[in-house]
Design a protein around this motif. Sequence first.
Motif, mmCIF file in Angstrom:
data_model
loop_
_atom_site.group_PDB
_atom_site.id
_atom_site.type_symbol
_atom_site.label_atom_id
_atom_site.label_comp_id
_atom_site.label_asym_id
_atom_site.label_seq_id
_atom_site.Cartn_x
_atom_site.Cartn_y
_atom_site.Cartn_z
ATOM 1 N N LEU A 167 0.870 -1.168 0.000
ATOM 2 C CA LEU A 167 0.000 0.000 0.000
ATOM 3 C C LEU A 167 0.904 1.214 0.000
ATOM 4 O O LEU A 167 1.795 1.337 0.847
ATOM 5 C CB LEU A 167 -0.905 0.012 1.233
ATOM 6 N N VAL A 168 0.695 2.130 -0.948
ATOM 7 C CA VAL A 168 1.579 3.280 -1.141
ATOM 8 C C VAL A 168 0.775 4.563 -1.041
ATOM 9 O O VAL A 168 -0.334 4.654 -1.573
ATOM 10 C CB VAL A 168 2.266 3.195 -2.528
ATOM 11 N N TRP A 169 1.322 5.579 -0.368
ATOM 12 C CA TRP A 169 0.655 6.869 -0.258
ATOM 13 C C TRP A 169 1.687 7.979 -0.122
ATOM 14 O O TRP A 169 2.855 7.720 0.173
ATOM 15 C CB TRP A 169 -0.318 6.889 0.922
ATOM 16 N N ALA A 176 5.470 4.978 8.663
ATOM 17 C CA ALA A 176 4.633 3.919 8.095
ATOM 18 C C ALA A 176 4.917 2.602 8.790
ATOM 19 O O ALA A 176 6.081 2.265 9.021
ATOM 20 C CB ALA A 176 4.894 3.781 6.595
ATOM 21 N N ALA A 185 -6.357 -2.011 4.413
ATOM 22 C CA ALA A 185 -5.877 -1.337 3.200
ATOM 23 C C ALA A 185 -7.005 -1.033 2.227
ATOM 24 O O ALA A 185 -7.054 0.053 1.639
ATOM 25 C CB ALA A 185 -4.812 -2.200 2.519
ATOM 26 N N ARG A 188 -9.040 2.208 2.631
ATOM 27 C CA ARG A 188 -8.470 3.512 2.267
ATOM 28 C C ARG A 188 -8.956 3.918 0.870
ATOM 29 O O ARG A 188 -9.271 3.056 0.046
ATOM 30 C CB ARG A 188 -6.931 3.429 2.257
ATOM 31 N N LEU A 190 -8.688 4.244 -2.616
ATOM 32 C CA LEU A 190 -7.709 3.655 -3.520
ATOM 33 C C LEU A 190 -7.807 4.199 -4.938
ATOM 34 O O LEU A 190 -8.907 4.472 -5.444
ATOM 35 C CB LEU A 190 -7.883 2.134 -3.557
ATOM 36 N N VAL A 230 -1.067 9.645 -6.602
ATOM 37 C CA VAL A 230 -0.633 9.281 -5.245
ATOM 38 C C VAL A 230 0.312 10.342 -4.704
ATOM 39 O O VAL A 230 0.175 10.796 -3.562
ATOM 40 C CB VAL A 230 0.039 7.893 -5.243
ATOM 41 N N GLY A 235 -4.922 9.867 -3.103
ATOM 42 C CA GLY A 235 -5.353 8.560 -2.645
ATOM 43 C C GLY A 235 -4.189 7.608 -2.479
ATOM 44 O O GLY A 235 -3.018 8.007 -2.509
ATOM 45 N N TYR A 236 -4.530 6.350 -2.283
ATOM 46 C CA TYR A 236 -3.555 5.289 -2.049
ATOM 47 C C TYR A 236 -3.513 4.369 -3.277
ATOM 48 O O TYR A 236 -4.495 4.280 -4.022
ATOM 49 C CB TYR A 236 -3.948 4.462 -0.825
ATOM 50 N N VAL A 253 7.136 9.351 -0.617
ATOM 51 C CA VAL A 253 6.024 8.435 -0.372
ATOM 52 C C VAL A 253 6.332 7.536 0.815
ATOM 53 O O VAL A 253 7.482 7.392 1.233
ATOM 54 C CB VAL A 253 5.725 7.561 -1.611
ATOM 55 N N CYS A 255 5.105 3.516 2.433
ATOM 56 C CA CYS A 255 4.501 2.273 1.985
ATOM 57 C C CYS A 255 4.522 1.232 3.093
ATOM 58 O O CYS A 255 5.394 1.266 3.970
ATOM 59 C CB CYS A 255 5.196 1.735 0.734
#
Length: 304
Positions: A167-169, A176, A185, A188, A190, A230, A235-236, A253, A255
């Motif tokens: 999951l990346v944001w 994180a 996840a 969130r 997405l 992102v 968003g994610y 970012v 993750c």
Amino acid sequence: MDIKQLKYFLLVADMGGFTNAARAMGLGQSAISKQIKLLETEVGAQLFLRHGRGIVLTPAGRQLLDHARDITERIEVARADMSELSKSVAGEITCGLPASLGSTLTTPLLKRFLDSYPLVRLSLVEGLSGHLYEWLLRGDLDLAALYMPSVNNSLFSEFILSDQIYLVWANDGIPAPETIPFDEAVGRPLILSSAAHALRKRVEHIASQRNLKVNIRCQVDSIAAIRNLVLQGYGYALMPVSLIQSELEQGMVSCSRLVDPTLNRDLLLAMSPYTRNTPLTRTLRREIRQLVSDTKSGVLPTGP
């Protein structure tokens, strides 16, 4: 013992001395002598005896002579065979690559064919795996590298590698966690690819089994667009960490690895049911596998 030393040894033996061999090679006599000394150290025996009229082979040298001729002849035959093979590989072939692999593989793959297979006309198409799969089934592509867990039984396929999903944001300044549960996840907002693609299907299938609703803020079939959205905090995303390696190193970012369950992306190399297994298709498969293997020693971009 290497082929250069054996060639120098044969040349000295055939020319009857170090001076003549050095002149024939356009080298200094000391360079030839050094290589022969290295060879003698390797085999543990003196190979030449010097006398007033030149050199003669020792018993060890005479024994090595036959082996050296055989070895060098076999190497030359192998080189000739490979040269003929590259000339015999001919024709036109179209291959699809995931967009995330295109920047890594497209240019090196084209260079290999331009340099080594002049009679081949290779066309490369980049796209998302879902689209490549459809084109492969229709026969629009001969071969394709696909991020999919499996393919239709009518397609020949082989596994290349696997990557885990994160999951990346955009970095919000909060450390994180190393992992994040799947159930958390998908709650969130997405940014995902469309429902035609393997990762999206897998996520929705798992969520359905758990009576969960996937929170999809938007869908877009562009890796670059997903990454940019992102980064701008919209968003994610669910993707292999290698897709955002540079941004991660720059602190742009955050993750967390997806767990419970973990999600992996398998890269397969598949062939269209309309494509025959020929020297050309086998050569292309081999070159792709080799390039992926070479690149895997660093960071191999992976994605939809």
